[in-house]
Design a protein around this motif. Structure first.
Motif, PDB file in Angstrom:
ATOM      1  N   CYS A  64      41.283  26.664  38.367  1.00 53.99           N
ATOM      2  CA  CYS A  64      40.984  27.798  37.497  1.00 53.99           C
ATOM      3  C   CYS A  64      40.968  29.094  38.291  1.00 53.99           C
ATOM      4  N   SER A  65      41.062  30.183  37.561  1.00 51.86           N
ATOM      5  CA  SER A  65      40.905  31.496  38.178  1.00 51.86           C
ATOM      6  C   SER A  65      39.794  32.234  37.444  1.00 51.86           C
ATOM      7  N   GLN A  66      39.059  33.030  38.181  1.00 51.77           N
ATOM      8  CA  GLN A  66      37.953  33.792  37.609  1.00 51.77           C
ATOM      9  C   GLN A  66      38.465  34.693  36.482  1.00 51.77           C
ATOM     10  N   ARG A  67      39.587  35.320  36.706  1.00 48.29           N
ATOM     11  CA  ARG A  67      40.124  36.271  35.735  1.00 48.29           C
ATOM     12  C   ARG A  67      40.586  35.594  34.446  1.00 48.29           C
ATOM     13  N   THR A  68      41.264  34.477  34.541  1.00 50.58           N
ATOM     14  CA  THR A  68      41.817  33.804  33.367  1.00 50.58           C
ATOM     15  C   THR A  68      40.812  32.908  32.666  1.00 50.58           C
ATOM     16  N   HIS A  69      40.031  32.151  33.413  1.00 52.55           N
ATOM     17  CA  HIS A  69      39.162  31.124  32.829  1.00 52.55           C
ATOM     18  C   HIS A  69      37.683  31.494  32.828  1.00 52.55           C
TER      19      HIS A  69
END
Length: 155
Positions: A64-69
């Protein structure tokens, strides 16, 4: 919330634990989490190489990415010698759990890997999908550092 995480006691092996951030991601459909978290125990801040640790999990799929998820890919918890590793897909998280549990990775371990509460809830709610993902994992050959590459069969 960061203060609550830092004060959480160490989790025993086999314990179900909540991910760093729980909840469903918008647009993912009712009942399906926006990410699938693994609680990873025996992650010692003083010995782990975080780049290698991340690479070991990334070989199983997209983190996951902080920005997307809305959650970090890896969330270390030094006070409890553990970390959360968050995957975009259930199948990837399940393969990582099976492939890395009990192994020494990036200078730390042996790793103890359990599904987060959110992932465990998904497995309990959708046993057919979880079983299908496990079956796919058994038939899919994903090379890893320990996988021997065999010669092609003779004609």
């Amino acid at each position: 919330q960061a203060k609550a995480e830092a004060s959480r006691p160490a989790q025993p092996s086999g314990a179900r634990v909540a991910p760093a951030v729980a909840g469903e991601s918008a647009g993912k459909g009712a009942g399906k989490p926006g990410f699938f978290g693994l609680w990873v125990g025996n992650v010692y801040e003083e010995t782990v190489n975080m780049e290698q640790f991340r690479a070991a999990f990334e070989q199983y799929g997209e983190l996951c990415s902080q920005r997307t998820h809305g959650v970090p890919a890896i969330s270390p918890k030094p006070s409890s010698s553990s970390a959360f590793v968050n995957f975009c897909r259930y199948e990837d998280a399940d393969m990582a759990r099976a492939g890395l549990h009990g192994r020494t990775v990036a200078g730390t371990g042996p790793l103890r890997i359990n599904a987060s509460d959110l992932m465990q809830s998904y497995e309990d709610s959708y046993p057919a999908q979880a079983a299908a993902a496990r079956q796919a994992r058994l038939t899919e050959r994903r090379p890893g550092p320990w996988t021997a590459i065999s010669a092609p069969a003779p004609p």
